[in-house]
Design a protein around this motif. Structure first.
Motif, PDB file in Angstrom:
ATOM      1  N   THR A  46       0.842  -1.194   0.000  1.00  0.00           N
ATOM      2  CA  THR A  46       0.000   0.000   0.000  1.00  0.00           C
ATOM      3  C   THR A  46       0.877   1.244   0.000  1.00  0.00           C
ATOM      4  O   THR A  46       1.859   1.326   0.742  1.00  0.00           O
ATOM      5  CB  THR A  46      -0.912   0.020   1.241  1.00  0.00           C
ATOM      6  N   TYR A  47       0.525   2.198  -0.845  1.00  0.00           N
ATOM      7  CA  TYR A  47       1.234   3.487  -0.882  1.00  0.00           C
ATOM      8  C   TYR A  47       0.235   4.570  -1.251  1.00  0.00           C
ATOM      9  O   TYR A  47      -0.472   4.458  -2.251  1.00  0.00           O
ATOM     10  CB  TYR A  47       2.382   3.456  -1.889  1.00  0.00           C
ATOM     11  N   ASN A  48       0.166   5.595  -0.401  1.00  0.00           N
ATOM     12  CA  ASN A  48      -0.784   6.701  -0.619  1.00  0.00           C
ATOM     13  C   ASN A  48      -2.220   6.198  -0.806  1.00  0.00           C
ATOM     14  O   ASN A  48      -2.981   6.720  -1.619  1.00  0.00           O
ATOM     15  CB  ASN A  48      -0.370   7.542  -1.831  1.00  0.00           C
ATOM     16  N   GLY A  49      -2.565   5.150  -0.063  1.00  0.00           N
ATOM     17  CA  GLY A  49      -3.932   4.645  -0.087  1.00  0.00           C
ATOM     18  C   GLY A  49      -4.230   3.635  -1.170  1.00  0.00           C
ATOM     19  O   GLY A  49      -5.296   3.014  -1.166  1.00  0.00           O
ATOM     20  N   ASP A  50      -3.315   3.440  -2.121  1.00  0.00           N
ATOM     21  CA  ASP A  50      -3.518   2.475  -3.208  1.00  0.00           C
ATOM     22  C   ASP A  50      -2.753   1.192  -2.911  1.00  0.00           C
ATOM     23  O   ASP A  50      -1.588   1.234  -2.506  1.00  0.00           O
ATOM     24  CB  ASP A  50      -3.047   3.049  -4.546  1.00  0.00           C
ATOM     25  N   ARG A 137       3.109  -1.629   3.964  1.00  0.00           N
ATOM     26  CA  ARG A 137       2.847  -0.266   3.517  1.00  0.00           C
ATOM     27  C   ARG A 137       4.167   0.467   3.347  1.00  0.00           C
ATOM     28  O   ARG A 137       5.029   0.431   4.220  1.00  0.00           O
ATOM     29  CB  ARG A 137       1.973   0.491   4.517  1.00  0.00           C
TER      30      ARG A 137
END
Length: 308
Positions: A46-50, A137
């Motif tokens: 997960t990165y920046n919510g994606d 994350r």
């Protein structure tokens, strides 16, 4: 070049996730549930919510992995001896193990098993949090710097691979300044976030907490200067607080360990400052206190009061 990542925790998983599309890579970790989840549904990052999933080979059995050119060691300090034995099984005769671990002393543990000519040091400021089996994350793409020793060609190849994978990286002929710089930042952040049970940002935003950061960092700086280390940090206290603010929502690795009742790396971070201070005759009473408090937290984990 074939790479094995020894330790598929937060950092190892994030690195493996990014390198997988550009080079042959295998994750090696004793946590069967995590390895099973990666093999069943891929590693999810997960990165920046994606969230994205990637298929990456993972195993608990080093003997099942074909010999590799490089082993990236990303385990916690308590597992370094195991990582050294694992690297000895995995590496080709001319292969090199690079430690990307926190604190001081890990390269020496690896060298006792592998020899100094097969161990390299790297410093990374990548931010990562393990969310659960098969899930991680990315908190931030900080740069990774590989030491030129023991193989300049391998160091450059690794840096190139990281950059191709979208991770900033470089090579340095003298890592001492970077190693100590990262150590000092960790000294100011990890133990205090674990004791106070707060994300990194609280240390920068709460004056009472910032004052504690100053005490820990100033002792560490005094030890570094006595050791003859030239620090790249112009204002170590201000830069530590800036890192805390830049990673405000992140839970430090030591806080994550305390919350799940796992051993911490206190001995290789604040404990390293205490040991070096004693060797050099520099008092480190505040860091000694932080070590005692974190060790008490570890020891009393089964007795912890829970909310009704």
């Amino acid at each position: 070049m074939k790479i094995a990542i020894i330790g598929a925790g937060a950092l190892g998983s994030v690195i493996g996730f990014h390198l997988a599309p550009v080079i042959s890579i295998t994750l090696v970790d004793p946590w069967a549930e995590h390895v099973g989840a990666i093999n069943a549904t891929g590693l999810r990052c997960t990165y920046n919510g994606d969230e994205t999933s990637r298929s990456i080979p993972a195993t608990t059995d080093p003997a099942s992995v074909e010999p590799v050119d490089v082993a990236l060691v990303t385990v916690k300090a308590a597992q370094t001896a195991w990582a050294a034995e694992t690297a000895a099984q995995l590496l080709k005769p001319g292969g090199v193990a690079y430690t990307l671990q926190n604190g001081l002393g890990n390269a020496e543990v690896l060298s006792r098993r592998l020899g100094t000519l097969r161990v390299g040091q790297a410093v990374t400021t990548l931010g990562a949090t393990l969310l659960g089996p098969g899930r991680v994350r990315l908190a931030g793409r900080g740069p990774t710097t590989f030491g030129a020793a023991p193989s300049l060609s391998i160091a450059y190849a690794l840096a190139d691979t990281f950059r191709t994978a979208g991770l900033p990286a470089g090579v340095s002929t003298d890592l001492n300044s970077l190693v100590w710089g990262k150590l000092i930042v960790n000294v100011g952040i990890n133990a205090l976030t674990a004791i106070l049970r707060v994300p990194n940002g609280a240390l920068a935003s709460v004056p009472a907490a910032s004052a504690l950061v100053r005490q820990a960092v100033e002792e560490a700086v005094a030890v570094a200067r006595a050791a003859g280390i030239t620090l790249a940090l112009a204002d170590p206290v201000a830069e530590t607080l800036a890192v805390a603010q830049a990673t405000a929502a992140n839970r430090s690795s030591m806080l994550q360990d305390i919350l799940r009742g796992a051993p911490t790396e206190i001995d290789t971070i604040n404990g390293a400052i205490v040991r070096e201070g004693r060797r050099l005759g520099v008092p480190t009473p505040f860091n000694e206190l932080l070590c005692d408090l974190v060790k008490a937290l570890e020891a009393t984990a089964p007795l912890r009061v829970q909310e009704p």
